[in-house]
Design a protein around this motif. Sequence first.
Motif, mmCIF file in Angstrom:
data_model
loop_
_atom_site.group_PDB
_atom_site.id
_atom_site.type_symbol
_atom_site.label_atom_id
_atom_site.label_comp_id
_atom_site.label_asym_id
_atom_site.label_seq_id
_atom_site.Cartn_x
_atom_site.Cartn_y
_atom_site.Cartn_z
ATOM 1 N N LEU A 70 0.448 -1.106 0.170
ATOM 2 C CA LEU A 70 0.123 -0.040 0.343
ATOM 3 C C LEU A 70 1.328 1.211 -0.424
ATOM 4 O O LEU A 70 1.149 2.434 -0.651
ATOM 5 C CB LEU A 70 -0.665 0.222 0.857
ATOM 6 N N VAL A 71 2.281 1.740 0.900
ATOM 7 C CA VAL A 71 2.354 2.327 0.877
ATOM 8 C C VAL A 71 3.646 2.563 -0.014
ATOM 9 O O VAL A 71 3.503 3.565 -1.070
ATOM 10 C CB VAL A 71 3.565 2.019 2.176
ATOM 11 N N GLN A 72 4.092 1.531 -0.915
ATOM 12 C CA GLN A 72 4.637 1.472 -2.416
ATOM 13 C C GLN A 72 3.841 2.221 -3.152
ATOM 14 O O GLN A 72 4.327 3.111 -3.777
ATOM 15 C CB GLN A 72 5.119 0.345 -2.665
ATOM 16 N N LEU A 73 2.519 1.271 -3.551
ATOM 17 C CA LEU A 73 1.287 2.264 -4.574
ATOM 18 C C LEU A 73 0.954 2.926 -4.017
ATOM 19 O O LEU A 73 1.478 3.796 -5.140
ATOM 20 C CB LEU A 73 0.572 0.933 -4.743
ATOM 21 N N PHE A 74 0.636 3.314 -2.961
ATOM 22 C CA PHE A 74 -0.358 4.934 -3.296
ATOM 23 C C PHE A 74 0.573 5.850 -2.733
ATOM 24 O O PHE A 74 0.495 6.763 -2.470
ATOM 25 C CB PHE A 74 -1.361 4.625 -2.200
ATOM 26 N N GLY A 75 1.609 5.376 -2.101
ATOM 27 C CA GLY A 75 3.186 7.204 -1.642
ATOM 28 C C GLY A 75 2.577 7.703 -2.406
ATOM 29 O O GLY A 75 2.446 9.050 -2.576
ATOM 30 N N PRO A 76 3.378 7.558 -3.325
ATOM 31 C CA PRO A 76 3.411 8.317 -4.664
ATOM 32 C C PRO A 76 1.761 9.244 -5.130
ATOM 33 O O PRO A 76 2.298 10.702 -6.054
ATOM 34 C CB PRO A 76 4.675 7.905 -6.012
ATOM 35 N N VAL A 77 1.410 7.725 -5.424
ATOM 36 C CA VAL A 77 0.036 8.587 -5.769
ATOM 37 C C VAL A 77 -0.687 9.365 -5.441
ATOM 38 O O VAL A 77 -1.207 10.776 -5.367
ATOM 39 C CB VAL A 77 -0.966 7.958 -6.175
ATOM 40 N N LEU A 78 -0.790 9.517 -3.510
ATOM 41 C CA LEU A 78 -1.407 10.422 -2.459
ATOM 42 C C LEU A 78 -0.671 11.525 -2.507
ATOM 43 O O LEU A 78 -1.321 12.952 -2.740
ATOM 44 C CB LEU A 78 -1.560 9.511 -1.355
ATOM 45 N N GLU A 79 0.710 11.620 -2.623
ATOM 46 C CA GLU A 79 1.507 12.678 -2.794
ATOM 47 C C GLU A 79 0.962 13.828 -4.156
ATOM 48 O O GLU A 79 1.311 14.768 -3.723
ATOM 49 C CB GLU A 79 2.969 12.715 -2.613
ATOM 50 N N ALA A 87 -0.677 11.382 4.215
ATOM 51 C CA ALA A 87 0.128 11.637 2.540
ATOM 52 C C ALA A 87 1.543 12.061 2.644
ATOM 53 O O ALA A 87 1.679 12.661 1.826
ATOM 54 C CB ALA A 87 -0.521 11.860 1.731
ATOM 55 N N ASN A 88 2.463 11.973 4.238
ATOM 56 C CA ASN A 88 3.719 12.111 3.739
ATOM 57 C C ASN A 88 4.298 11.571 4.065
ATOM 58 O O ASN A 88 4.229 9.930 4.488
ATOM 59 C CB ASN A 88 3.809 13.580 4.301
ATOM 60 N N GLU A 89 5.861 11.992 4.521
ATOM 61 C CA GLU A 89 6.316 10.942 4.565
ATOM 62 C C GLU A 89 6.699 10.217 6.138
ATOM 63 O O GLU A 89 6.929 9.157 6.347
ATOM 64 C CB GLU A 89 8.352 11.341 5.313
ATOM 65 N N ASP A 90 6.490 11.074 6.917
ATOM 66 C CA ASP A 90 6.122 10.496 8.256
ATOM 67 C C ASP A 90 5.330 9.607 8.270
ATOM 68 O O ASP A 90 4.754 8.538 9.102
ATOM 69 C CB ASP A 90 5.555 11.840 8.882
ATOM 70 N N GLY A 91 3.665 9.402 7.318
ATOM 71 C CA GLY A 91 3.156 8.615 7.054
ATOM 72 C C GLY A 91 3.139 7.401 7.124
ATOM 73 O O GLY A 91 2.641 6.641 7.485
#
Lengths: 494, 498
Positions: free
Chosen positions: B265-274, B329-333
């Motif tokens: 989830l983090v890998q896939l959505f991280g960039p999309v959400l940001e 949707a940030n790095e801390d997240g």
Amino acid sequence: MIALLTVIISFSAASIIGFIPGKNTKLIRSLALLAALATFAASLVCYFQYLAANSQFQQVIDLAWIPAIGAQFKVGVDGLSISLLVLTGIVAISGVLFSWELEDRANQFYAYYFALIGGVFGVFLSLDLFLLFVFYEIAIVPKYFIIAIWGSGKKTYAAMKLVLFSFVGSAVALFGLIALYYGSGQHTFDLIQLMQEGEFSETFQLMVFPILFVGFAILAGMWPFHTWAPTGHVAAPTAASMLLAGVVMKLGAYGCLRVAIGLLPYGAIYWAPVIGWIAVINIVYGALIALVQKDFKYVIGYSSVSHMGFVLLGLATLNEVGLMGASLQMFSHGIIGALLFAIVGTVIYTRTHTRQLYELHNLMARMPGVCWAFIIAGLASMGLPGFSGFVSELHVLIGTWNQDQFSIWIIILAGFGILATFTYTLVKIHEAFFRASQSHSTTESYAPMTLAEKAGCALLILFAVAIGLYPKLLTSILEPSLAPILEALAVAAG
Amino acid sequence: MNYPQLFLTTLPELIVVLGMFVALGFDYTKYKELDPQTRSNKVAALSTIALMLGLAGVVWQFLQVTDGSKTFSNSFNGQVVLTPLTLWFKGLIFVLALFVVQFAKTDVPNKHVSEYFGLILLSTLGMGFLITAQNLIMLFVSIELISLSLYGLTAFQTDKKFSVEAGIKYFTIGGVSSAFLLFGLSYLFGATNELSFEGITAAITSGAAPQNYVLIASAFLVVGLGFKIAAAPFHLWAPDTYQCGPVPVAAWVASGSKIASFFLLVQLFGPVLETSEQKETLIAGIVLVSVLSMVLGNIGALRQSCVKRLLAYSSIAHAGYILIGLVAANEDGSISVLFYAVIYSLATLGAFATIGIIDSRLGREAQIDDFNGTWKQNPGLSILFMIFILSLAGIPPLSGFFGKFYLFMAAIGSQPEIASWSEGFYWLVAVALLMSAVSLFYYVKVLKAFLVSADTPKLPSIQITKAEGAGLLLLAVLVVYLGIYPTGLVEFIAASLG
């Protein structure tokens, strides 16, 4: 470092005693007494060190901990925390003394007991809000087990209620703490840094102050969130009632003063009248309910709610005398509340096996020593001159008088509250000790107080009288600690 | 294709597969005549050796990669990406699998011993590949490998009707969710014309990909992955699967597969959400899932009398908490999601393992009342269980507390200045805090049975094997350690997410 010893000793005691087989009661209680004495000694050393060098925060230890959220392991003491450390030490010792006969699962009892005490010490020492919150929550869970296992009456209900109230309170406070972290623009939980450099906008203060204050005040027994206190105090075993009324409620008040008022003075000024009203409701409501209770322990439970009202009232005055009164009242009620619970919950109960006032007869003839001890405690609780309660309540009342924002009714009601306190104390002393019964004409004496009980009573009375006769013992260390808070308030008031 | 390099890259997995075949082979021939328990011990030993060798391989790769070696720089178009972070998490999966094997060996559901362990090993491989996969095809294949193994494992107690029912339920719902996932993946490919995550991210951030298609794809992915992490309203399979499947399998579903899914989830959505233009809509959707999970999970757990079912509902609630970090949707997240996934898995594996040990000795499914007075005869087990449960409840100094705190900090940090309550995530954190208070009620209820009640214990004195004891103790130590000093792990994740 010596201050930190209190925490280390408590948690070590908890883990060591927990692993001693439960049958060795003698060893366990000696160790427990030893540990409690050691924490008390450490707190006294802090006290004298502080007197010698009167600086703001002493013995500061600052270690990197979790940089990702700006949390440090930062502890230190000032006069306010030292007064509460000493209080915790005293109550811890007397708690052990009044549980001297406890044999059922003694090892577990003292494990939870010292875990709770360690959490309490930790809160008073923390100079980092995250650390403070960690200790605040550590103190929650042991309370459940102590009440649910060794309590009486509706113990599981009371324990669950108490834990959920405490947890909700801490969750509300946590919300406020995170807001502080971001609102300060500093991205730190360092209490000192926030006090000196935190720039909280006025709207922020108005919004966040009530969240923080209510979050902490739930644990201080603030009306209408006080209902956990009487049920919890009553169901708890004596040592736990003493700790709950004596020091755990002070955790909340301490948080209100140190965090909410200390960091958000503008919000405090805005909300002070509301808190003032709630505080007098606490005082009067607690006293009136205490007046009609039939269960002796409930009387003391509601009197705690009433006395915590004085702490809240003192906090709401936001002036020097009033805040001093609140701090003194924290100490004073810690001692006196613990003494009252000890006498009712252990000394009288183990002899008469009842807590119902109408079942107590001719006690003055049958256990005079105990009655005198209770009467002294009662007088102290009423705020008679010569006892600590007088000094603290007088401060609070003068502070209230000087607070311009308060309506005149707050002062009148506070005065009425004192009257109500006199009434219920005297009425209950009469009902319990001096009422002769026709049907129960027996005058057979009960067993005299044991050595441990005498020692516990003497210790607590000693401190109540000492502060009453010579309040400078505390005021001299409290004054410099309240000064920065007052300064911040003065700046905020413009 | 560079075959020697492919060989080195997949060395740990190859070792484990080889180990699995060795175990199967021995079980079918040499051990055939032995009684099931002996066979189970022997096969478990072989699986343990295979996993340990595999783990050694992972550690070797980790050391190589952190040393800056170029051996693993070829990721085969994102199919096997070996970075310190992915290797660390793959190592963790192997370690958790080791624990699960130790807990599984004392109570094999039926006589098909080697298949049982074989499926555990296969799902381990799937999770490992899922973590290292940054390629849509590889991703789907890994997820199917995990899912198919877990369906089989859940239905493994063939003599019990409910186990089979749970397996079928899991299979049906899981199949549907895979369809959703595949559909989403195909849309993603259609929109970006890329298979590797790197390419997809580039296409989305540069605005080359049509935003509407990305949104549709993401919505389907949320549904598909929502099933895998048991988030409401896609959670219906979880209570039955956790309660009726073999307990070690439930522990495995709740720990290993959760870590792998959240990593994805983090890998896939991280960039999309940001970066995506549609991120507001997408975040709103995930927030809804998060709130529903927290509320339904915690309320559902309140009245459960079966501890496994209670833990299932609690796992739904925890999925809700973790999603709070994702919507930040940030790095801390991202860091907090990964951290929480790790510590949640440790605690939940420990809790399930304890219940599993008790169930197997009791010979039936334990209800909360059965634990009354457990402290008398099994004080050690009670204390360990208390640590796991209090960590799940989020009580300091255990790691669950810091994990939750960090998630909340990250969420509020994404927009700390707000003008009204509906902005930012203050309200979401408030809901989560309220729900934590609700959850304390049922966690304490379970602990009350273990530690408070003075009744005569219903449980006999439980003899735990050395492997089980060591496993539980190690898990507890990790749970405590990561609570007191989380900095090491947090900084490692932060540095490797970079």
